[in-house]
Design an enzyme around this catalytic site. Structure first.
Site, PDB file in Angstrom:
ATOM      1  N   LYS A 104       0.851  -1.191   0.000  1.00 27.36           N
ATOM      2  CA  LYS A 104       0.000   0.000   0.000  1.00 27.36           C
ATOM      3  C   LYS A 104       0.878   1.228   0.000  1.00 27.36           C
ATOM      4  CE  LYS A 104      -4.517   0.840   0.214  1.00 27.36           C
ATOM      5  NZ  LYS A 104      -5.629  -0.013  -0.219  1.00 27.36           N
TER       6      LYS A 104
HETATM    7  P1  NAD Z   1     -13.128   7.572  -2.839  1.00 32.15           P
HETATM    8  O1  NAD Z   1     -12.123   8.634  -2.595  1.00 32.15           O
HETATM    9  O2  NAD Z   1     -13.623   7.366  -4.227  1.00 32.15           O
HETATM   10  O3  NAD Z   1     -14.417   7.820  -1.901  1.00 32.15           O
HETATM   11  C1  NAD Z   1     -14.309   7.946  -0.513  1.00 32.15           C
HETATM   12  C2  NAD Z   1     -15.651   8.439   0.036  1.00 32.15           C
HETATM   13  O4  NAD Z   1     -15.569   8.499   1.469  1.00 32.15           O
HETATM   14  C3  NAD Z   1     -16.000   9.865  -0.411  1.00 32.15           C
HETATM   15  O5  NAD Z   1     -17.404   9.995  -0.536  1.00 32.15           O
HETATM   16  C4  NAD Z   1     -15.490  10.719   0.741  1.00 32.15           C
HETATM   17  O6  NAD Z   1     -16.128  11.988   0.834  1.00 32.15           O
HETATM   18  C5  NAD Z   1     -15.816   9.836   1.930  1.00 32.15           C
HETATM   19  N1  NAD Z   1     -14.953  10.101   3.074  1.00 32.15           N
HETATM   20  C6  NAD Z   1     -13.616  10.326   3.067  1.00 32.15           C
HETATM   21  N2  NAD Z   1     -13.178  10.571   4.315  1.00 32.15           N
HETATM   22  C7  NAD Z   1     -14.268  10.476   5.121  1.00 32.15           C
HETATM   23  C8  NAD Z   1     -14.464  10.648   6.507  1.00 32.15           C
HETATM   24  N3  NAD Z   1     -13.458  10.975   7.322  1.00 32.15           N
HETATM   25  N4  NAD Z   1     -15.710  10.450   6.994  1.00 32.15           N
HETATM   26  C9  NAD Z   1     -16.740  10.149   6.163  1.00 32.15           C
HETATM   27  N5  NAD Z   1     -16.622  10.001   4.840  1.00 32.15           N
HETATM   28  C10 NAD Z   1     -15.390  10.174   4.338  1.00 32.15           C
HETATM   29  O7  NAD Z   1     -12.499   6.226  -2.263  1.00 32.15           O
HETATM   30  P2  NAD Z   1     -12.908   4.724  -2.594  1.00 32.15           P
HETATM   31  O8  NAD Z   1     -11.990   4.225  -3.650  1.00 32.15           O
HETATM   32  O9  NAD Z   1     -14.393   4.626  -2.770  1.00 32.15           O
HETATM   33  O10 NAD Z   1     -12.474   3.996  -1.246  1.00 32.15           O
HETATM   34  C11 NAD Z   1     -13.343   3.924  -0.115  1.00 32.15           C
HETATM   35  C12 NAD Z   1     -12.892   2.804   0.788  1.00 32.15           C
HETATM   36  O11 NAD Z   1     -12.901   1.576   0.052  1.00 32.15           O
HETATM   37  C13 NAD Z   1     -11.453   2.927   1.333  1.00 32.15           C
HETATM   38  O12 NAD Z   1     -11.412   2.344   2.620  1.00 32.15           O
HETATM   39  C14 NAD Z   1     -10.642   2.087   0.371  1.00 32.15           C
HETATM   40  O13 NAD Z   1      -9.440   1.630   0.952  1.00 32.15           O
HETATM   41  C15 NAD Z   1     -11.616   0.963   0.124  1.00 32.15           C
HETATM   42  N6  NAD Z   1     -11.378   0.195  -1.100  1.00 32.15           N
HETATM   43  C16 NAD Z   1     -11.343   0.809  -2.316  1.00 32.15           C
HETATM   44  C17 NAD Z   1     -11.142   0.043  -3.465  1.00 32.15           C
HETATM   45  C18 NAD Z   1     -11.166   0.635  -4.841  1.00 32.15           C
HETATM   46  O14 NAD Z   1     -11.104  -0.128  -5.807  1.00 32.15           O
HETATM   47  N7  NAD Z   1     -11.293   1.944  -4.996  1.00 32.15           N
HETATM   48  C19 NAD Z   1     -10.939  -1.338  -3.343  1.00 32.15           C
HETATM   49  C20 NAD Z   1     -11.004  -1.930  -2.088  1.00 32.15           C
HETATM   50  C21 NAD Z   1     -11.225  -1.145  -0.973  1.00 32.15           C
END
Ligand code: NAD
Length: 416
Positions: A104
């Site tokens: 990561k």
């Molecule tokens: P993203 O940046 O597209 O979206 C994140 C969302 O969470 C946004 O709506 C943001 O406003 C909100 N957010 C951020 N900080 C926050 C806080 N402190 N409190 C409340 N809301 C908050 O990110 P993503 O890619 O959707 O990732 C979200 C989660 O999923 C993360 O934990 C990431 O590690 C996990 N994840 C993502 C992927 C991927 O393919 N993108 C894969 C596996 C896991």
């Protein structure tokens, strides 16, 4: 006191080591990361001043294959968070039986405060700083919170320029025009959807009748919201970093997605019927399925007792602490752990990686079929073990994932 995600990650290893009867040496080794690089990233800002940002890239384990894991841009990122996220990636790749390890990266920055040009300079310099520990055979980054296909394109460009040829396999989640895969962007949400559907079948309930609450409305939260909305589910509440919004008759997800995709925040969404709630209130709203899809440590011993749902489907990485996990288990709430629920992203990243290596690209139908097959195999095995041993889905998933990595360590032995 702040919960340290790396403490959570190591505690989870201890729990499963006990369940597996794993020897002390292997357990201690699994709790460590292989390597971590901390870099300083000096950037000339648009106003001519120089700001220095801190970045990280961590390999938890490359024993089963090259490291794999996203890059996060966030003002709260720190080394321990990245170490935890890298560790969870190891288990995720292993649970799906992909020939990949766990890694990561992150940069401590609030990207909302940067111009596009500053963001590009930051990404390029960060890539140059970590270039020796990434590569198609070493470690393959991907998007995570606040990073996207454009950021991956810049990383690929820097890496390729340094090597003197185009090397698309250095990152996944790229734009399709430069070696990205169809289906990668929605893959994590798609995986969540397949797993939730399969769990509903086990629990004898209809997916379309479930009421849903989602924290986080980005790539993961937005995609699963759209898929469930199209299936007829009532989405009672969603949130982003600015606010949560709730409507008892169900939100219009298509309109909300259209709005946030313009770069706007939910707090400014104009609809008098929608009630604004805090992220804390959102998590304890009554629903059938709660989907934390934002950041770590959202369900803790402080609010676990008040969680009022049948299923927690972990879209985010590490949203539930081990203490909260115990409380949810004793309340009979099924928690589908992150390493299973959100593994669709790494699965299609793997497809992208092999398509790049073979220079042969698949159709969307094949991507989704293979994703469904692989994620459901992991789900079935996890579910079976959890029922047989009367343990949580998380412990069951960890048993499969940790055992595979432990076996690989044993077979390879310790060098020299
Ligand atoms: P993203 O940046 O597209 O979206 C994140 C969302 O969470 C946004 O709506 C943001 O406003 C909100 N957010 C951020 N900080 C926050 C806080 N402190 N409190 C409340 N809301 C908050 O990110 P993503 O890619 O959707 O990732 C979200 C989660 O999923 C993360 O934990 C990431 O590690 C996990 N994840 C993502 C992927 C991927 O393919 N993108 C894969 C596996 C896991």
């Amino acid at each position: 006191m702040e919960i340290n995600p790396y403490d959570v990650a190591t505690k989870q290893i201890e729990i499963v080591a006990k369940e597996l009867g794993l020897d002390r040496n292997t357990t201690e080794y699994l709790k460590r990361i292989e390597r971590a690089l901390i870099v300083s990233i000096p950037i000339t800002m648009d106003n001519g001043t120089v700001q220095i940002f801190e970045g990280y890239r961590v390999h938890h384990s490359t024993v089963r294959g090259p490291g794999k894991g996203g890059i996060r841009f966030s003002p709260d990122v720190n080394l321990d968070e990245v170490k935890a996220l890298a560790t969870w990636m190891t288990w995720k790749s292993s649970l799906l039986n992909l020939p990949l390890g766990g890694a990561k990266g992150g940069v401590r920055v609030d990207p909302r405060k940067l111009s596009m040009k500053e963001l590009e300079r930051l990404t390029r310099r960060y890539t140059a700083e970590i270039i020796n520990i990434i590569g198609p055979d070493i470690d393959i980054p991907a998007p995570d919170v606040n990073t996207n296909a454009q950021v991956m394109a810049w990383i690929m460009d820097v890496y390729s320029m340094q090597k003197g040829r185009s090397i698309p396999g250095v990152v996944t989640g790229k734009p399709i025009e430069i070696g990205g895969s169809v289906g990668r962007e929605p893959a994590t949400g798609m995986g969540l959807y397949f797993v939730l559907k399969a769990l509903c079948e086990k629990l004898d309930c209809k997916l379309k009748d479930q009421s849903i609450v989602i924290q986080g409305f980005g790539n993961v939260g937005g995609t699963i919201a759209e898929l469930l909305y199209k299936d007829g589910c009532k989405i009672l509440a969603v949130s982003d970093i600015s606010t949560g919004i709730y409507y008892k008759d169900g939100l219009d997800i298509e309109k909300l997605l259209e709005y946030v995709k313009k770069g706007k925040y939910l707090k400014d969404y104009p609809n008098d019927n929608y009630k604004h709630i805090s992220n804390d209130e959102l998590l304890t709203s009554k629903c059938d399925v709660l989907i934390p899809a934002a950041i770590e440590n959202q369900i803790t011993e402080k609010n676990a007792d008040k969680i009022d749902c049948k299923i927690v489907l972990e879209g985010a990485n590490g949203p539930t602490t081990p203490e909260a996990d115990n409380i949810l288990f004793s309340k009979g709430i099924k928690v589908v752990p992150d390493i299973l629920a959100n593994s669709g992203g790494v699965c299609v990243s793997y497809f992208e990686y092999i398509q790049d290596i073979h220079s042969y690209f698949w159709k969307l139908e094949r991507i989704n079929q293979e994703l469904e097959r692989i994620i459901l195999e992991a789900f079935e095995e996890t579910y079976r073990i959890s029922v047989e041993r009367n343990i949580s889905l998380r412990t069951a998933a960890y048993i499969i994932a940790v055992e595979r990595v432990a076996k690989a360590i044993k077979l390879r032995g310790f060098f020299p």
